[in-house]
Design a protein around this motif. Sequence first.
Motif, PDB file in Angstrom:
ATOM      1  N   THR A 101       0.846  -1.189   0.000  1.00  0.00           N
ATOM      2  CA  THR A 101       0.000   0.000   0.000  1.00  0.00           C
ATOM      3  C   THR A 101       0.884   1.242   0.000  1.00  0.00           C
ATOM      4  O   THR A 101       2.079   1.172   0.301  1.00  0.00           O
ATOM      5  N   TRP A 102       0.307   2.364  -0.315  1.00  0.00           N
ATOM      6  CA  TRP A 102       1.024   3.634  -0.317  1.00  0.00           C
ATOM      7  C   TRP A 102       1.576   3.946   1.064  1.00  0.00           C
ATOM      8  O   TRP A 102       2.645   4.531   1.188  1.00  0.00           O
ATOM      9  N   TYR A 103       0.868   3.524   2.105  1.00  0.00           N
ATOM     10  CA  TYR A 103       1.268   3.871   3.471  1.00  0.00           C
ATOM     11  C   TYR A 103       2.172   2.816   4.107  1.00  0.00           C
ATOM     12  O   TYR A 103       2.619   2.996   5.230  1.00  0.00           O
ATOM     13  N   SER A 104       2.420   1.711   3.427  1.00  0.00           N
ATOM     14  CA  SER A 104       3.330   0.697   3.959  1.00  0.00           C
ATOM     15  C   SER A 104       4.732   1.279   4.079  1.00  0.00           C
ATOM     16  O   SER A 104       5.136   2.123   3.284  1.00  0.00           O
ATOM     17  N   THR A 105       5.467   0.786   5.080  1.00  0.00           N
ATOM     18  CA  THR A 105       6.838   1.266   5.256  1.00  0.00           C
ATOM     19  C   THR A 105       7.852   0.298   4.674  1.00  0.00           C
ATOM     20  O   THR A 105       8.969   0.695   4.353  1.00  0.00           O
ATOM     21  N   ASN A 106       7.460  -0.950   4.539  1.00  0.00           N
ATOM     22  CA  ASN A 106       8.395  -1.965   4.039  1.00  0.00           C
ATOM     23  C   ASN A 106       8.074  -2.374   2.605  1.00  0.00           C
ATOM     24  O   ASN A 106       6.917  -2.584   2.258  1.00  0.00           O
ATOM     25  N   TYR A 107       9.119  -2.467   1.808  1.00  0.00           N
ATOM     26  CA  TYR A 107       8.976  -2.949   0.441  1.00  0.00           C
ATOM     27  C   TYR A 107       9.182  -4.466   0.420  1.00  0.00           C
ATOM     28  O   TYR A 107      10.165  -4.962   0.964  1.00  0.00           O
ATOM     29  N   ASP A 108       8.262  -5.169  -0.186  1.00  0.00           N
ATOM     30  CA  ASP A 108       8.291  -6.623  -0.171  1.00  0.00           C
ATOM     31  C   ASP A 108       9.095  -7.221  -1.325  1.00  0.00           C
ATOM     32  O   ASP A 108       9.652  -8.312  -1.188  1.00  0.00           O
ATOM     33  N   TYR A 109       9.113  -6.542  -2.453  1.00  0.00           N
ATOM     34  CA  TYR A 109       9.748  -7.098  -3.645  1.00  0.00           C
ATOM     35  C   TYR A 109      10.729  -6.089  -4.239  1.00  0.00           C
ATOM     36  O   TYR A 109      10.432  -4.896  -4.290  1.00  0.00           O
ATOM     37  N   TRP A 110      11.858  -6.612  -4.698  1.00  0.00           N
ATOM     38  CA  TRP A 110      12.927  -5.772  -5.231  1.00  0.00           C
ATOM     39  C   TRP A 110      13.408  -6.329  -6.560  1.00  0.00           C
ATOM     40  O   TRP A 110      13.458  -7.549  -6.756  1.00  0.00           O
ATOM     41  N   GLY A 111      13.814  -5.425  -7.444  1.00  0.00           N
ATOM     42  CA  GLY A 111      14.488  -5.832  -8.662  1.00  0.00           C
ATOM     43  C   GLY A 111      15.979  -5.942  -8.436  1.00  0.00           C
ATOM     44  O   GLY A 111      16.490  -5.663  -7.349  1.00  0.00           O
ATOM     45  N   GLN A 112      16.692  -6.315  -9.488  1.00  0.00           N
ATOM     46  CA  GLN A 112      18.142  -6.549  -9.370  1.00  0.00           C
ATOM     47  C   GLN A 112      18.951  -5.290  -9.639  1.00  0.00           C
ATOM     48  O   GLN A 112      20.147  -5.273  -9.386  1.00  0.00           O
ATOM     49  N   GLY A 113      18.290  -4.263 -10.147  1.00  0.00           N
ATOM     50  CA  GLY A 113      18.974  -2.989 -10.371  1.00  0.00           C
ATOM     51  C   GLY A 113      19.451  -2.790 -11.797  1.00  0.00           C
ATOM     52  O   GLY A 113      19.705  -3.754 -12.526  1.00  0.00           O
ATOM     53  N   THR A 114      19.557  -1.532 -12.172  1.00  0.00           N
ATOM     54  CA  THR A 114      20.125  -1.160 -13.466  1.00  0.00           C
ATOM     55  C   THR A 114      21.091  -0.007 -13.248  1.00  0.00           C
ATOM     56  O   THR A 114      20.807   0.915 -12.492  1.00  0.00           O
ATOM     57  N   GLN A 115      22.256  -0.078 -13.868  1.00  0.00           N
ATOM     58  CA  GLN A 115      23.314   0.900 -13.636  1.00  0.00           C
ATOM     59  C   GLN A 115      23.093   2.140 -14.496  1.00  0.00           C
ATOM     60  O   GLN A 115      22.861   2.036 -15.705  1.00  0.00           O
ATOM     61  N   VAL A 116      23.193   3.286 -13.868  1.00  0.00           N
ATOM     62  CA  VAL A 116      23.205   4.565 -14.578  1.00  0.00           C
ATOM     63  C   VAL A 116      24.533   5.237 -14.276  1.00  0.00           C
ATOM     64  O   VAL A 116      24.891   5.406 -13.108  1.00  0.00           O
ATOM     65  N   ALA A 117      25.247   5.613 -15.314  1.00  0.00           N
ATOM     66  CA  ALA A 117      26.528   6.295 -15.155  1.00  0.00           C
ATOM     67  C   ALA A 117      26.497   7.564 -15.996  1.00  0.00           C
ATOM     68  O   ALA A 117      26.166   7.516 -17.182  1.00  0.00           O
ATOM     69  N   VAL A 118      26.826   8.678 -15.379  1.00  0.00           N
ATOM     70  CA  VAL A 118      26.785   9.976 -16.047  1.00  0.00           C
ATOM     71  C   VAL A 118      28.191  10.547 -16.081  1.00  0.00           C
ATOM     72  O   VAL A 118      28.816  10.762 -15.032  1.00  0.00           O
ATOM     73  N   SER A 119      28.674  10.813 -17.269  1.00  0.00           N
ATOM     74  CA  SER A 119      30.013  11.368 -17.416  1.00  0.00           C
ATOM     75  C   SER A 119      29.945  12.884 -17.572  1.00  0.00           C
ATOM     76  O   SER A 119      29.014  13.415 -18.184  1.00  0.00           O
ATOM     77  N   SER A 120      30.939  13.555 -17.030  1.00  0.00           N
ATOM     78  CA  SER A 120      30.963  15.024 -17.098  1.00  0.00           C
ATOM     79  C   SER A 120      31.707  15.499 -18.330  1.00  0.00           C
ATOM     80  O   SER A 120      32.348  14.725 -19.019  1.00  0.00           O
TER      81      SER A 120
END
Length: 120
Positions: A101-120
């Motif tokens: 729910t919107w008011y829940s504090t804990n996240y039950d499911y997670w993804g594995q992530g995606t890398q973002v890299a920003v060069s200057s």
Amino acid sequence: QVQLVESGGGLVQDGASLRLSCTASGRTIDNYAVGWFRQAPGKERELAAEISPTGRFTYYADSVKGRFTVSRDNAQNTVYLQIDSLKPEDTAVYYCAAKPTWYSTNYDYWGQGTQVAVSS
């Protein structure tokens, strides 16, 4: 059980834009709030943005307001994070996560992530 898969990350230049996707499988996530987190090297994971199940409510961390936009397409079982005006300090692994729910504090499911890299 919900499986989340992020995509859309990459190496971009300062000022560029990216759209990250978080696609769910296993069950629909139209009843779940979804958050986008990021973790930069050597730093703790932080919540960048959240969206309620219907998309009516959103939240943005102060550091990303005005540049990040979270949206969702429940018909596609996908949540998006549009990132504009990328800065080197946005470099991080970006994760999506779902909570019941919107008011829940804990996240039950997670993804594995995606890398973002920003060069200057």
